[in-house]
Design a protein around this motif. Structure first.
Motif, mmCIF file in Angstrom:
data_model
loop_
_atom_site.group_PDB
_atom_site.id
_atom_site.type_symbol
_atom_site.label_atom_id
_atom_site.label_comp_id
_atom_site.label_asym_id
_atom_site.label_seq_id
_atom_site.Cartn_x
_atom_site.Cartn_y
_atom_site.Cartn_z
ATOM 1 N N THR A 7 0.825 -1.197 0.000
ATOM 2 C CA THR A 7 0.000 0.000 0.000
ATOM 3 C C THR A 7 0.865 1.254 0.000
ATOM 4 O O THR A 7 1.989 1.250 0.480
ATOM 5 N N LYS A 8 0.317 2.306 -0.556
ATOM 6 C CA LYS A 8 0.981 3.604 -0.499
ATOM 7 C C LYS A 8 0.094 4.621 0.200
ATOM 8 O O LYS A 8 0.371 5.817 0.164
ATOM 9 N N GLU A 9 -0.993 4.141 0.800
ATOM 10 C CA GLU A 9 -1.907 5.036 1.500
ATOM 11 C C GLU A 9 -2.067 4.584 2.948
ATOM 12 O O GLU A 9 -2.132 3.384 3.225
ATOM 13 N N TYR A 10 -2.127 5.561 3.839
ATOM 14 C CA TYR A 10 -2.283 5.293 5.270
ATOM 15 C C TYR A 10 -3.365 6.213 5.819
ATOM 16 O O TYR A 10 -3.534 7.337 5.353
ATOM 17 N N ASP A 11 -4.075 5.751 6.837
ATOM 18 C CA ASP A 11 -5.164 6.536 7.406
ATOM 19 C C ASP A 11 -4.659 7.744 8.185
ATOM 20 O O ASP A 11 -5.254 8.822 8.140
ATOM 21 N N LYS A 97 2.520 11.814 -0.378
ATOM 22 C CA LYS A 97 2.934 10.418 -0.559
ATOM 23 C C LYS A 97 1.865 9.437 -0.080
ATOM 24 O O LYS A 97 1.574 8.440 -0.750
ATOM 25 N N PHE A 98 1.291 9.700 1.103
ATOM 26 C CA PHE A 98 0.518 8.673 1.803
ATOM 27 C C PHE A 98 -0.982 8.969 1.896
ATOM 28 O O PHE A 98 -1.733 8.138 2.374
ATOM 29 N N LYS A 99 -1.397 10.168 1.479
ATOM 30 C CA LYS A 99 -2.821 10.533 1.373
ATOM 31 C C LYS A 99 -3.620 10.204 2.632
ATOM 32 O O LYS A 99 -4.639 9.514 2.586
ATOM 33 N N PRO A 100 -3.181 10.712 3.787
ATOM 34 C CA PRO A 100 -3.865 10.384 5.046
ATOM 35 C C PRO A 100 -5.188 11.131 5.191
ATOM 36 O O PRO A 100 -5.421 12.158 4.543
ATOM 37 N N LYS A 101 -6.022 10.617 6.069
ATOM 38 C CA LYS A 101 -7.245 11.318 6.443
ATOM 39 C C LYS A 101 -6.996 12.270 7.611
ATOM 40 O O LYS A 101 -7.737 13.239 7.792
ATOM 41 N N SER A 237 -4.482 17.477 -2.303
ATOM 42 C CA SER A 237 -4.411 16.027 -2.189
ATOM 43 C C SER A 237 -5.810 15.458 -2.333
ATOM 44 O O SER A 237 -6.801 16.106 -1.979
ATOM 45 N N ASN A 239 -7.189 13.089 -0.639
ATOM 46 C CA ASN A 239 -7.736 13.061 0.715
ATOM 47 C C ASN A 239 -7.217 14.290 1.455
ATOM 48 O O ASN A 239 -6.087 14.298 1.923
#
Length: 298
Positions: A7-11, A97-101, A237, A239
């Motif tokens: 994955t490249k996305e994290y919450d 990079k990680f598109k967090p919420k 972004s 997110n």
């Protein structure tokens, strides 16, 4: 280990100014994982390295769960150096990079004793600004600072949650610190309010009084919080993350920081470690009580 390495996305993104802060932040999550394994039977996940090519920062990730077995993925990094610029660069990079919420900064800060704030207390930033932004003019041969503050605010729903749960989310922090094999420290109080960031380390008895002439009820100062809010607000972004800054007090930005004896320096160092741990433990309580479920339902 709970993290999908593809994955490249994290919450959630967690950042700190310095690595020594991050070490104690991660320790708080390790203790939470042990609690969840014991009380809920969850798998005890560990922090794992997340390699990123051509990147000067190093990243570690973990997955945590609440009592309902809902989970979020978290990625963390330290800026290695204090300051608005490095915090802004790291925050922006990790958002892209990680598109967090959610992006949260944890660690330590200076507290304002005029607001009955003491060592170790937890400060949640409600309104953030750069207290050195403005213009210096000469009036009758004296320099006069004319502020030009751009104020960014905490999400209103978060403000309500934090304000309502101060005692619930702070009562066991000292005990958890002792559970980690550390010396006894006081349980912190919670303060939610106005918070300033600047480019310099402050050791000036007048700094809070000077800022209060323009920004009443300021609770604390650091060198990074405003940069996190700017990055979250203005980085494009998919997110768009909500920004949080939760820090614990290690000093009062006064001249007591200068010329400390070795014994006094050791006492300050205790609050540097404990403060980082305390801010993380408070954030973990928020995750457990509402943030994980909110992210999963969004």
């Amino acid at each position: 280990l709970g993290i999908d390495m593809n994955t490249k996305e994290y919450d959630i993104v967690i950042i700190t100014a310095l690595q020594k802060e991050m070490d104690n932040v991660r320790l708080a999550f390790d203790i939470y994982q042990k609690k969840c394994a014991k009380e809920y039977g969850h798998e005890e996940n560990s922090w794992i390295d997340v390699p990123e090519l051509n990147d000067v920062n190093s990243y570690k990730a973990i997955k945590i769960r609440n009592s309902d077995n809902q989970s979020v993925s978290i990625i963390s990094a330290s800026a290695k150096k204090m300051g608005l610029t490095t915090a802004s660069v790291l925050s922006t990079k990790m958002i892209l990079k990680f598109k967090p919420k959610v992006i949260v900064m944890l660690g330590i800060c200076a507290g304002n004793t005029n607001e009955k704030i003491k060592y170790g207390d937890i400060l949640v930033v409600d309104k953030s600004f750069d207290y050195q932004a403005g213009k210096v003019i000469m009036i009758e041969d004296k320099e006069v600072f004319k502020p030009d503050y751009d104020v960014l605010s905490l999400d209103s729903t978060y403000f309500d949650r934090f304000s309502e749960n101060g005692e619930k989310w702070t009562y066991d922090i000292s005990q958890k610190w002792r559970d980690a094999g550390k010396t006894k420290m006081p349980d912190p109080d919670l303060h939610v309010g106005v918070f300033g960031s600047g480019a310099a380390v402050m050791a000036n008895n007048k700094v809070f009084a000077d800022i209060e002439s323009h920004a009443r009820k300021i609770i604390g100062l650091d060198m990074e919080a405003y940069a996190v809010f700017v990055a979250a607000e203005r980085t494009i972004s998919r997110n768009k993350p909500k920004a949080l800054v939760i820090k614990a007090v290690q000093d009062y930005a006064d001249d007591s920081k200068a010329g400390l004896t070795p014994e006094q320096q050791a006492e300050v160092s205790k609050y540097t470690e404990y403060g980082s741990f305390a801010s993380a433990t408070f954030f973990i309580h928020a995750c457990e009580d509402f943030l994980i479920s909110e992210i999963r339902s969004s």
